[in-house]
Design an enzyme around this catalytic site. Structure first.
Site, PDB file in Angstrom:
ATOM      1  N   ALA A  78       0.840  -1.190   0.000  1.00 52.26           N
ATOM      2  CA  ALA A  78       0.000   0.000   0.000  1.00 52.26           C
ATOM      3  C   ALA A  78       0.876   1.243   0.000  1.00 52.26           C
ATOM      4  CB  ALA A  78      -0.892  -0.007   1.229  1.00 52.26           C
TER       5      ALA A  78
ATOM      6  N   GLY B 153       0.650  -5.344   0.568  1.00 49.35           N
ATOM      7  CA  GLY B 153      -0.417  -5.463  -0.422  1.00 49.35           C
ATOM      8  C   GLY B 153       0.085  -6.029  -1.745  1.00 49.35           C
TER       9      GLY B 153
ATOM     10  N   GLU C  16      -0.098  -9.564  -1.327  1.00 52.15           N
ATOM     11  CA  GLU C  16      -1.518  -9.943  -1.320  1.00 52.15           C
ATOM     12  C   GLU C  16      -2.069 -10.027  -2.744  1.00 52.15           C
ATOM     13  OE1 GLU C  16      -2.468  -6.892   1.738  1.00 52.15           O
ATOM     14  OE2 GLU C  16      -3.497  -8.558   2.717  1.00 52.15           O
TER      15      GLU C  16
ATOM     16  N   GLU D   4       3.084  -5.690   7.726  1.00 54.45           N
ATOM     17  CA  GLU D   4       2.005  -4.894   8.322  1.00 54.45           C
ATOM     18  C   GLU D   4       2.031  -4.828   9.845  1.00 54.45           C
ATOM     19  OE1 GLU D   4       1.681  -6.823   5.727  1.00 54.45           O
ATOM     20  OE2 GLU D   4       0.256  -6.011   4.292  1.00 54.45           O
TER      21      GLU D   4
HETATM   22  N1  CO8 Z   1       4.458   3.472  -0.400  1.00 52.43           N
HETATM   23  C1  CO8 Z   1       4.864   4.622  -0.969  1.00 52.43           C
HETATM   24  N2  CO8 Z   1       6.098   4.816  -1.490  1.00 52.43           N
HETATM   25  C2  CO8 Z   1       6.940   3.791  -1.430  1.00 52.43           C
HETATM   26  C3  CO8 Z   1       6.597   2.556  -0.850  1.00 52.43           C
HETATM   27  C4  CO8 Z   1       5.278   2.415  -0.321  1.00 52.43           C
HETATM   28  N3  CO8 Z   1       4.834   1.260   0.202  1.00 52.43           N
HETATM   29  N4  CO8 Z   1       7.659   1.740  -0.918  1.00 52.43           N
HETATM   30  C5  CO8 Z   1       8.651   2.438  -1.528  1.00 52.43           C
HETATM   31  N5  CO8 Z   1       8.207   3.683  -1.836  1.00 52.43           N
HETATM   32  C6  CO8 Z   1       8.959   4.749  -2.488  1.00 52.43           C
HETATM   33  C7  CO8 Z   1       9.950   5.387  -1.541  1.00 52.43           C
HETATM   34  O1  CO8 Z   1       9.332   6.364  -0.752  1.00 52.43           O
HETATM   35  C8  CO8 Z   1      10.951   5.953  -2.510  1.00 52.43           C
HETATM   36  O2  CO8 Z   1      10.423   7.132  -3.074  1.00 52.43           O
HETATM   37  P1  CO8 Z   1      11.359   8.450  -3.202  1.00 52.43           P
HETATM   38  O3  CO8 Z   1      12.470   8.030  -4.144  1.00 52.43           O
HETATM   39  O4  CO8 Z   1      10.431   9.468  -3.760  1.00 52.43           O
HETATM   40  O5  CO8 Z   1      11.856   8.726  -1.834  1.00 52.43           O
HETATM   41  C9  CO8 Z   1      10.989   4.918  -3.621  1.00 52.43           C
HETATM   42  O6  CO8 Z   1       9.756   4.188  -3.536  1.00 52.43           O
HETATM   43  C10 CO8 Z   1      12.132   3.925  -3.484  1.00 52.43           C
HETATM   44  O7  CO8 Z   1      12.053   3.374  -2.180  1.00 52.43           O
HETATM   45  P2  CO8 Z   1      13.303   3.425  -1.143  1.00 52.43           P
HETATM   46  O8  CO8 Z   1      14.137   4.629  -1.403  1.00 52.43           O
HETATM   47  O9  CO8 Z   1      12.761   3.249   0.211  1.00 52.43           O
HETATM   48  O10 CO8 Z   1      14.093   2.130  -1.637  1.00 52.43           O
HETATM   49  P3  CO8 Z   1      14.963   1.142  -0.742  1.00 52.43           P
HETATM   50  O11 CO8 Z   1      15.642   0.227  -1.695  1.00 52.43           O
HETATM   51  O12 CO8 Z   1      15.801   1.884   0.230  1.00 52.43           O
HETATM   52  O13 CO8 Z   1      13.876   0.306   0.087  1.00 52.43           O
HETATM   53  C11 CO8 Z   1      11.869  -0.937   0.408  1.00 52.43           C
HETATM   54  C12 CO8 Z   1      12.914  -0.451  -0.600  1.00 52.43           C
HETATM   55  C13 CO8 Z   1      12.484  -1.918   1.388  1.00 52.43           C
HETATM   56  C14 CO8 Z   1      10.750  -1.643  -0.374  1.00 52.43           C
HETATM   57  C15 CO8 Z   1      11.319   0.269   1.194  1.00 52.43           C
HETATM   58  O14 CO8 Z   1      10.921   1.254   0.251  1.00 52.43           O
HETATM   59  C16 CO8 Z   1      10.154  -0.044   2.057  1.00 52.43           C
HETATM   60  O15 CO8 Z   1      10.306  -0.591   3.151  1.00 52.43           O
HETATM   61  N6  CO8 Z   1       8.922   0.286   1.580  1.00 52.43           N
HETATM   62  C17 CO8 Z   1       7.712   0.078   2.349  1.00 52.43           C
HETATM   63  C18 CO8 Z   1       7.318  -1.379   2.298  1.00 52.43           C
HETATM   64  C19 CO8 Z   1       6.102  -1.646   3.162  1.00 52.43           C
HETATM   65  O16 CO8 Z   1       6.132  -1.506   4.372  1.00 52.43           O
HETATM   66  N7  CO8 Z   1       5.000  -2.056   2.499  1.00 52.43           N
HETATM   67  C20 CO8 Z   1       3.812  -2.462   3.179  1.00 52.43           C
HETATM   68  C21 CO8 Z   1       2.865  -1.338   3.263  1.00 52.43           C
HETATM   69  S1  CO8 Z   1       1.477  -1.788   4.250  1.00 52.43           S
HETATM   70  C22 CO8 Z   1       0.524  -2.693   3.216  1.00 52.43           C
HETATM   71  O17 CO8 Z   1       0.814  -2.981   2.088  1.00 52.43           O
HETATM   72  C23 CO8 Z   1      -0.780  -3.097   3.808  1.00 52.43           C
HETATM   73  C24 CO8 Z   1      -1.751  -3.355   2.735  1.00 52.43           C
HETATM   74  C25 CO8 Z   1      -3.052  -3.698   3.333  1.00 52.43           C
HETATM   75  C26 CO8 Z   1      -4.177  -3.218   2.502  1.00 52.43           C
HETATM   76  C27 CO8 Z   1      -4.076  -3.664   1.045  1.00 52.43           C
HETATM   77  C28 CO8 Z   1      -5.235  -3.123   0.267  1.00 52.43           C
HETATM   78  C29 CO8 Z   1      -5.078  -1.634   0.019  1.00 52.43           C
END
Ligand code: CO8
Length: 264
Positions: free
Chosen positions: A70, A114, A117, A137
Site C-alpha cells: 500500500a 499489499g 496480497e 504490516e
Molecule cells: N508506499 C509509498 N512509497 C513507497 C513505498 C510504499 N509502500 N515503498 C517504496 N516507496 C517509495 C519510496 O518512498 C521511494 O520514493 P522516493 O524516491 O520518492 O523517496 C521509492 O519508492 C524507493 O524506495 P526506497 O528509497 O525506500 O528504496 P529502498 O531500496 O531503500 O527500500 C523498500 C525499498 C524496502 C521496499 C522500502 O521502500 C520499504 O520498506 N517500503 C515500504 C514497504 C512496506 O512496508 N509495504 C507495506 C505497506 S502496508 C501494506 O501494504 C498493507 C496493505 C493492506 C491493505 C491492502 C489493500 C489496500
C-alpha cells in the site's frame, strides 16, 4: 477520497492470447494507491471479458520490484474510518477470484504487503531470483487488509503463515519456492518475462473452459466441505463433457494429430 483513475498507473498489453497487466508506478515501487487499485480491477475485468484473451499476466514496472504494498505516503490521517472501510470492504483484491481466466503473477524484486496480497490472489506465481517477499504490516501497527491473513495460511499452511505474519521476516525467492509461496523460480531476472509468457502460452493452448473450471473447482472448493467441493467438481466435469473442445481432444487423440481448440 475519490478514486483518481486519470493518473496512468497500470498499463495493459495484449499479445497472442495473453493479456498483460503492468503495475506502473515504478518511482514508488508500484505502491498501491486508489488509482492503481481501481485500474487493476478494471484491467482484469476488461481482459476477462475479451474473447481473444485466454490467460492474464500481472507484473510490476521498473527495476525495483513487483509492488512495495500500500502507498504509505498516500494514506491520509484525515480519511474517515468510513472511507477506509469503503476502500477495503469491496475487497478489490478479492475481486481477483471473480476472474475466470488463469492469472499469473510474474514477480521480481520487492513483493511486500499489499503487493504480496495481489500475488497471492493470482493463480500461479513465478519469481525472479531477486524477488523478496514479506508482510510487514504488524510492524506498522496493522494487519494485512487485502486477504493476507486468509490466503497465506491457505497457500503455505498456518504455522509458516503465522511466523511470517508475526515477525514480518522477508523471504528470498528460493525460500518462497521451498515453502510453496511461489511455484516456479525463473532462471534469471532477464528471462522472467519470457518464462512467464511461455507458461501463459502453454496454458492458453489448452481448452479455455477446462482451465476456467479447473480454477473454479480448486479455488471454490477451498471454501466448501469436501462433499460440496466434490459435488462442484462433478457438476463442472459434466458440463465440460458437452464441449466441442472435449470432443476435439478425443478426436485428435484417436487420429494421432494435434488438437485444434476453439474455446467452445
Ligand atoms: N508506499 C509509498 N512509497 C513507497 C513505498 C510504499 N509502500 N515503498 C517504496 N516507496 C517509495 C519510496 O518512498 C521511494 O520514493 P522516493 O524516491 O520518492 O523517496 C521509492 O519508492 C524507493 O524506495 P526506497 O528509497 O525506500 O528504496 P529502498 O531500496 O531503500 O527500500 C523498500 C525499498 C524496502 C521496499 C522500502 O521502500 C520499504 O520498506 N517500503 C515500504 C514497504 C512496506 O512496508 N509495504 C507495506 C505497506 S502496508 C501494506 O501494504 C498493507 C496493505 C493492506 C491493505 C491492502 C489493500 C489496500
Amino acid at each position: 477520497m475519490a478514486d483518481n483513475v486519470d493518473e496512468r498507473v497500470v498499463s495493459v498489453g495484449r499479445k497472442d492470447k495473453i493479456g498483460h497487466v503492468v503495475l506502473d508506478r515504478p518511482g514508488q515501487i508500484n505502491a498501491i494507491n486508489n488509482a492503481l487499485r481501481t485500474s487493476v480491477g478494471n484491467a482484469l475485468r476488461e481482459l476477462d471479458g475479451d474473447p481473444n484473451i485466454a490467460v492474464i499476466i500481472i507484473s510490476g514496472a521498473g527495476a525495483r520490484g513487483f509492488c512495495a504494498g500500500a502507498d504509505i505516503k498516500d494514506q491520509h490521517a484525515s480519511d474517515s474510518l468510513l472511507d477506509l472501510r469503503r476502500n477495503l470492504l469491496p475487497g478489490w483484491i478479492d475481486a481477483f477470484d471473480q476472474i475466470s481466466k488463469p492469472i499469473i503473477a510474474a514477480i521480481h524484486g520487492y513483493c511486500l504487503g499489499g503487493g504480496l496480497e495481489i500475488a497471492m490472489a493470482c493463480d500461479i506465481r513465478i519469481a525472479a531470483p531477486d524477488a523478496v517477499f514479506g508482510l510487514p504490516e504488524t510492524g506498522l501497527g496493522l494487519i494485512p487488509g487485502g486477504g493476507g491473513t486468509q490466503r497465506l495460511p491457505r497457500i503455505v499452511g498456518l504455522g509458516r503463515a503465522l511466523d511470517l505474519l508475526l515477525t514480518g521476516d522477508r523471504l528470498d525467492a528460493q525460500e518462497a519456492h521451498r515453502i510453496g509461496l511461489v511455484s516456479r523460480v525463473a532462471s534469471s531476472g532477464e528471462t522472467l518475462r519470457d518464462e512467464a509468457y511461455a507458461l501463459a502460452a502453454k496454458i492458453a493452448g489448452r481448452p479455455a473452459g477446462a482451465s476456467a473450471y479447473a480454477k473454479e473447482a480448486a479455488k471454490g472448493g477451498l471454501d466448501m466441505s469436501l462433499a460440496d467441493g466434490l459435488r462442484l467438481e462433478k457438476d463442472l466435469f459434466v458440463l465440460l463433457m458437452s464441449t466441442e473442445d472435449r470432443r476435439e481432444a478425443a478426436a485428435a487423440f484417436k487420429a494421432k494429430r494435434p488438437p485444434n481448440f476453439t474455446g467452445r
